[in-house]
Design a protein around this motif. Sequence first.
Motif, mmCIF file in Angstrom:
data_model
loop_
_atom_site.group_PDB
_atom_site.id
_atom_site.type_symbol
_atom_site.label_atom_id
_atom_site.label_comp_id
_atom_site.label_asym_id
_atom_site.label_seq_id
_atom_site.Cartn_x
_atom_site.Cartn_y
_atom_site.Cartn_z
ATOM 1 N N UNK A 57 0.760 -1.424 -0.174
ATOM 2 C CA UNK A 57 -0.232 0.035 -0.359
ATOM 3 C C UNK A 57 1.109 0.899 0.126
ATOM 4 N N UNK A 58 1.980 0.871 -0.200
ATOM 5 C CA UNK A 58 2.661 2.344 -0.897
ATOM 6 C C UNK A 58 2.967 2.926 -2.082
ATOM 7 N N UNK A 59 2.654 2.513 -3.344
ATOM 8 C CA UNK A 59 2.172 3.020 -4.080
ATOM 9 C C UNK A 59 1.674 4.879 -4.433
ATOM 10 N N UNK A 60 0.794 4.900 -4.191
ATOM 11 C CA UNK A 60 -0.283 5.694 -4.039
ATOM 12 C C UNK A 60 0.784 7.445 -3.494
ATOM 13 N N UNK A 61 1.962 7.021 -2.800
ATOM 14 C CA UNK A 61 2.472 7.820 -2.061
ATOM 15 C C UNK A 61 3.593 7.657 -3.119
ATOM 16 N N UNK A 62 3.765 6.972 -3.584
ATOM 17 C CA UNK A 62 5.310 7.223 -4.300
ATOM 18 C C UNK A 62 5.374 8.044 -5.000
ATOM 19 N N UNK A 63 4.195 7.857 -5.463
ATOM 20 C CA UNK A 63 3.337 8.332 -7.276
ATOM 21 C C UNK A 63 2.846 9.860 -6.508
ATOM 22 N N UNK A 64 2.693 10.445 -5.391
ATOM 23 C CA UNK A 64 2.572 11.586 -5.064
ATOM 24 C C UNK A 64 3.679 12.631 -5.006
ATOM 25 N N UNK A 65 4.946 11.564 -4.876
ATOM 26 C CA UNK A 65 6.227 12.462 -5.123
ATOM 27 C C UNK A 65 6.516 12.220 -6.614
ATOM 28 N N UNK A 89 0.852 1.077 -16.290
ATOM 29 C CA UNK A 89 0.818 -0.504 -15.288
ATOM 30 C C UNK A 89 0.316 0.797 -14.017
ATOM 31 N N UNK A 90 1.431 1.857 -13.890
ATOM 32 C CA UNK A 90 1.354 2.866 -12.484
ATOM 33 C C UNK A 90 -0.351 3.046 -12.436
ATOM 34 N N UNK A 91 -0.431 3.757 -13.606
ATOM 35 C CA UNK A 91 -1.567 4.247 -13.193
ATOM 36 C C UNK A 91 -3.216 2.743 -12.897
ATOM 37 N N UNK A 92 -3.069 1.722 -13.142
ATOM 38 C CA UNK A 92 -3.717 0.904 -12.413
ATOM 39 C C UNK A 92 -3.746 0.554 -11.598
ATOM 40 N N UNK A 93 -2.523 0.403 -11.235
ATOM 41 C CA UNK A 93 -2.008 0.061 -9.593
ATOM 42 C C UNK A 93 -2.108 1.238 -8.714
ATOM 43 N N UNK A 106 -9.100 10.458 -8.761
ATOM 44 C CA UNK A 106 -8.436 11.619 -9.295
ATOM 45 C C UNK A 106 -7.226 11.036 -9.709
ATOM 46 N N UNK A 107 -6.317 11.362 -10.749
ATOM 47 C CA UNK A 107 -4.967 10.901 -10.831
ATOM 48 C C UNK A 107 -4.387 12.551 -10.994
ATOM 49 N N UNK A 108 -3.440 11.930 -10.101
ATOM 50 C CA UNK A 108 -2.475 12.948 -10.086
ATOM 51 C C UNK A 108 -1.909 13.748 -11.581
ATOM 52 N N UNK A 109 -1.320 14.828 -11.142
ATOM 53 C CA UNK A 109 -0.839 15.141 -12.716
ATOM 54 C C UNK A 109 0.272 14.842 -13.284
ATOM 55 N N UNK A 110 1.576 14.619 -12.287
ATOM 56 C CA UNK A 110 2.510 13.907 -12.567
ATOM 57 C C UNK A 110 2.221 12.022 -13.133
ATOM 58 N N UNK A 111 1.181 11.990 -12.935
ATOM 59 C CA UNK A 111 0.662 10.821 -13.855
ATOM 60 C C UNK A 111 -0.013 10.656 -14.878
ATOM 61 N N UNK A 112 -1.304 11.648 -15.119
ATOM 62 C CA UNK A 112 -2.074 11.856 -16.389
ATOM 63 C C UNK A 112 -1.513 12.631 -16.856
#
Length: 407
Positions: A57-65, A89-93, A106-112
Amino acid sequence: MEPQSQDLKTAPFLTLGRFHISEDYGFLLPNPLKELPDHYRPWMEIANRLPHLIGSHQLRAQVNEMPLLNCQFLTGYREQRLAHLVLTFITMGYVWQDGEAQPKEVLPRTLALPLVEVSRNLGLPPILLHSDVVLANWATRNPGRPLEIRNLDPIVLFPGGESLRGFILVTVLVEKAAVPGIKALVQAVNAVLLPSPDSLLQALQQLRLSIQDITRALGQMHDYVDPDIFYAVIRIFFSGWKDNPAMPAGLLYEGVSKEPLHYSGASAAQSTVLHAFDEFLGVRHSKESADFLHRMRDYMPPSHRAFIEEIHSAPSLRDHILSSGNSQLLTAYNQCVEALAALRSYHLAMVTKYLITAAPKAKGRKTSHLPGPPQALEERGTGGTAVVRFLKSVRDKTIEAILHQSG
């Protein structure tokens, strides 16, 4: 001899190269890249640890950084395909890390932003596709050895261990088994145009063999994929945000659109193979099934979609065979249709095993650290269809295409 004097009748009318389809690999991307340029290391570091990051359950925190990276340093088609694979793949996770009860809407802009940019460049939707999961997600351990499970690895994975690895690689082998059939289809289209009955008969016989090889390749699922793990662990990561009761509002791509967007999840219906065979053999599906299948073409690489359109616009094989009065051609055509119907029956039996039979078991067994099975899509495919009804319909309509000798 001047090139102009070549007999035009021997020149091919339809070629695979025109549609960026490989003579060796078919719709698979030949020798996909495994690494992006160093600028994109933040993406690759997350992608390479995806099963662990989701499971803990750490993926969201990693993506947010994650830093916002520009796609301008992606050079060439294969780098763009790898970027799409990694970002989807990162998006689905990210969306499904905590299961369907708590999807991120909401998909953060750094990914979207980079996902939408690379998707536009490729002419693909910004969501995980069959062309990501399978067509661009394979690497050989030993390039000199044949394509078989022991010599293959996926490039990016979700949780699901050996079963997910098996699911991806068996599907790679299904696509590879289709290659002789795709080549036979091209030969047959050209044989109708010439016309050359001998070449057409040979092509139809080869197509039947290829469809039977596809069925055999698909059978390896039973050896490598555990139905309970597929249903309870893997399946949710292929689920999209169109026709999915778990995400009725869709997904907001931050910095891209003010309104949420709706896209279907990855589905076998996004494979170009059966679309091409259907168009060539003149199989006509019910309105509901045909509408869904046509929508799935928007989820294919544009050149593959163009290939299907080209076959659709070619002279009708059925009309040609009926007007020829050639009983050998009619028999060979019917054998292709029967092989395709048998493949669809086999696929239906497999979906029953992996979805319908696995569902009640999965509900009784919750794995603690993973999202758990999607209840919202219980009777539906990841593309959003009522899957058993859909597969029965396409199988039955395939059988209806069988030709009967007139007179």
